[in-house]
Design an enzyme around this catalytic site. Structure first.
Site, PDB file in Angstrom:
ATOM      1  N   HIS A 202      54.739  43.861  16.396  1.00 57.30           N
ATOM      2  CA  HIS A 202      53.674  44.333  15.500  1.00 57.30           C
ATOM      3  C   HIS A 202      54.149  45.528  14.677  1.00 57.30           C
ATOM      4  O   HIS A 202      53.863  45.639  13.484  1.00 57.30           O
ATOM      5  CB  HIS A 202      52.443  44.740  16.318  1.00 57.30           C
ATOM      6  CG  HIS A 202      51.678  43.566  16.837  1.00 57.30           C
ATOM      7  ND1 HIS A 202      50.846  43.654  17.927  1.00 57.30           N
ATOM      8  CD2 HIS A 202      51.605  42.282  16.432  1.00 57.30           C
ATOM      9  CE1 HIS A 202      50.301  42.474  18.158  1.00 57.30           C
ATOM     10  NE2 HIS A 202      50.750  41.628  17.265  1.00 57.30           N
ATOM     11  N   CYS A 500      59.954  31.948   5.295  1.00 54.84           N
ATOM     12  CA  CYS A 500      58.776  32.827   5.303  1.00 54.84           C
ATOM     13  C   CYS A 500      58.797  33.773   6.497  1.00 54.84           C
ATOM     14  O   CYS A 500      57.849  34.500   6.732  1.00 54.84           O
ATOM     15  CB  CYS A 500      57.482  32.010   5.292  1.00 54.84           C
ATOM     16  SG  CYS A 500      57.284  30.924   6.717  1.00 54.84           S
TER      17      CYS A 500
END
Length: 568
Positions: A202, A500
């Protein structure tokens, strides 16, 4: 942002001490070191007991504290966009998770004070998550952050978190919870360095969204004391203590020039000799898509993560709700390429309205497209909503499924997408999909490589493990070899091959990817101009030469240096 730029340093600027970690976000920053505040201190008295007649009141206090903390996460998610909103929504859901709340209430019913019950219940579940490993182990930091916030609320203490520095500073920490990272002000916190975490944690994902240098898995980070002046070199993965002020100032000035050049880049994406490469954005909702579209630099969306609509809610969003969300993203880039990924839930992003079995290895379990095994209606409703949203656009959306492992899965998904008049594709993040890329591309119109998971699965290494951060680096030659295989299959069939994953945010690696046959690069919008600028300075032949050099290397460090020798 003056203190940050996409460049590395040639030396350590005369630093007294340097420590090494895994580079995540390029850039150079220099400033004083700060650290998060200590969690709330309290004494656990194993003999303490709440009188029976007070236990209902103590349970009410606990419920109120949990609700307050969860609501704060939800409010921050609503006020955020993109990756920040997604991780905050997932944390809000975790804060309201029935398993730890039930365990804490059971302790309170037995006479344990709420503070002690909160701490012991979450610590027990955190231990279970650690044993599970993989993506679940990443949630341990989130759980402990929830614990500290609930305890602080019960004790009437200020909410723990990151201090607000008076001057641009470098934040060093063991690890950072989503609530802390997502709320950072990039004009005040100009770089991140953590002892734990991995290239796709994160912290790393949000650092890319903020556009600030980030290094993770720095084993000796405690050698950099709070308050000292330090630099963070996000390209080489180095943190240096008390460098020569004049030397680092010269480097920062050069960094400013590179940053200004990147900020001025306006596309289109292409090499110096005119080979076109689409430069696209990763987004998670309408606001993040509109923000990405504002400068008029990016050429569309390469990854629209649709999970945000499904997280932190008790029921599946209706087709009408989903249509509105998808329409907002498509509308932001009307007439341009928009690639929508169907729901990638499960594992570390469980859905409240879906019963998930307890899996010994969730990262390898029922996640992504595999949710159709038990709940096919979720994917059907999502595709119906995308098709409905497409009616109001001038370009046909591209739709891809995550966690595709077989040719049959690709064929089945493509049929459903084509029935709705959309362009079908799949994610390549399972090694089997890369190995079978030629046959999978025969079934779909495009593929997009998710380098985060492809690296994790190829190297059999938990992408959240700081000990294995070198293995989960996308510069691994084995991973590059799989990407080369996919690129060759795409070229042979004249079909687009995108990336991506976060590898597309690395300007040097982006050139290597183009040399491997990749036709589009999608990243956090903040990273895209630097990627576009770097591509514009090199030729396609240079990209191919750099790719060959990186493939011939036997380590990530050697691969980087080999590519840098070709590309500069």
């Amino acid at each position: 942002m003056d203190e940050v730029a996409v460049m590395g340093s040639a030396d350590n600027y005369g630093a007294d001490t340097t420590v090494q970690g895994t580079p995540v976000v390029h850039g150079l920053a220099y400033g004083p070191v700060i650290r998060p505040a200590e969690p709330p201190a309290f004494v656990i008295d194993a003999t303490a007991e709440i009188a029976e007649e007070q236990r209902a009141v103590e349970t009410e206090r606990f419920d109120a504290a949990v609700t307050t903390v969860a609501d704060r996460f939800s409010a921050r998610a609503s006020a955020s966009t993109g990756s920040s909103a997604e991780v905050l929504a997932a944390t809000a859901s975790l804060a309201k998770d029935r398993s730890w709340i039930r365990a804490a209430k059971k302790r309170i019913a037995g006479g344990t004070p709420a503070v002690v019950a909160t701490s012991s219940a979450i610590d027990q579940i955190a231990e279970q998550f650690t044993k599970l490993g993989g993506l679940m182990a990443e949630r341990v930091t989130d759980l402990k952050d929830i614990r500290d916030r609930v305890v602080a609320e019960l004790l009437g203490l200020p909410e723990p978190g990151i201090p607000a520095p008076d001057e641009p500073s470098i934040l060093c920490a063991d690890d950072l919870a989503p609530a802390d990272t997502a709320g950072l002000d990039p004009t005040r916190v100009i770089a991140l360095a953590t002892r734990l975490g991995g290239p796709s944690s994160h912290t790393a994902i949000i650092a890319r969204q903020l556009g600030i240098p980030c290094i993770v898995a720095i084993e000796d980070l405690d050698r950099i004391p709070t308050g000292a002046m330090a630099f963070v070199d996000g390209e080489r993965g180095v943190v240096g203590l008390e460098p020569d002020g004049e030397a680092v100032s010269v480097a920062v000035e050069k960094a400013r020039e590179v940053a200004a050049a990147a900020a001025a880049w306006r596309g289109p994406g292409q090499t110096a000799d005119g080979h076109r490469v689409l430069i696209l954005a990763n987004v998670a909702d309408g606001p993040s898509a509109r923000k990405a579209a504002e400068p008029g630099v990016l050429e569309g969306v390469g990854l629209f993560r649709t999970e945000l609509a499904f997280l932190d809610r008790p029921d599946e969003p209706s087709v009408a709700e989903q249509t509105e969300l998808y329409g907002a993203v498509i509308g932001a880039f009307d007439g341009q390429k928009v690639v929508i990924r169907t729901l990638d839930a499960g594992s570390d992003k469980p859905l409240k309205f879906v019963t998930h079995p307890d899996e010994p290895n969730p990262a390898m379990g029922v996640r992504g497209n595999r949710i159709v095994l038990s709940h096919p209606e979720i994917r059907i409703h999502q595709l119906d909503a995308i098709a409905e949203a497409a009616k109001s656009t001038t370009a046909v959306p591209w739709v891809m499924a995550p966690m595709i492992a077989t040719v049959a899965e690709a064929r089945e998904f493509a049929a459903l997408v084509r029935e709705r008049g959309l362009v079908p594709g799949v994610m390549v993040e399972v090694p089997s999909a890369a190995v079978m890329a030629d046959r999978i591309l025969a079934e779909v119109d495009f593929v997009s490589i998710g380098t985060n998971d492809l690296t994790q699965y190829t190297m059999a290494a938990d992408r959240m493990s700081p000990e294995l951060a070198a293995l989960t680096d996308p510069w691994q030659p084995a991973v590059l070899a799989l990407i080369e295989r996919v690129g060759a299959a795409g070229a042979a069939q004249d079909k687009q091959v995108g990336v991506c994953g976060e590898a597309a945010a690395d300007p040097l690696l982006a050139c290597v990817l183009v040399g491997l046959g990749v036709t589009s690069l999608s990243s956090a919008p903040a990273a895209a101009p630097a990627v576009g600028l770097k591509l514009s300075t090199v030729t396609l032949d240079q990209c191919r030469e750099a790719a060959r050099a990186a493939l011939a290397a036997d380590s990530t460090t050697a691969a980087r240096e080999a590519a840098r020798a070709v590309l500069g």
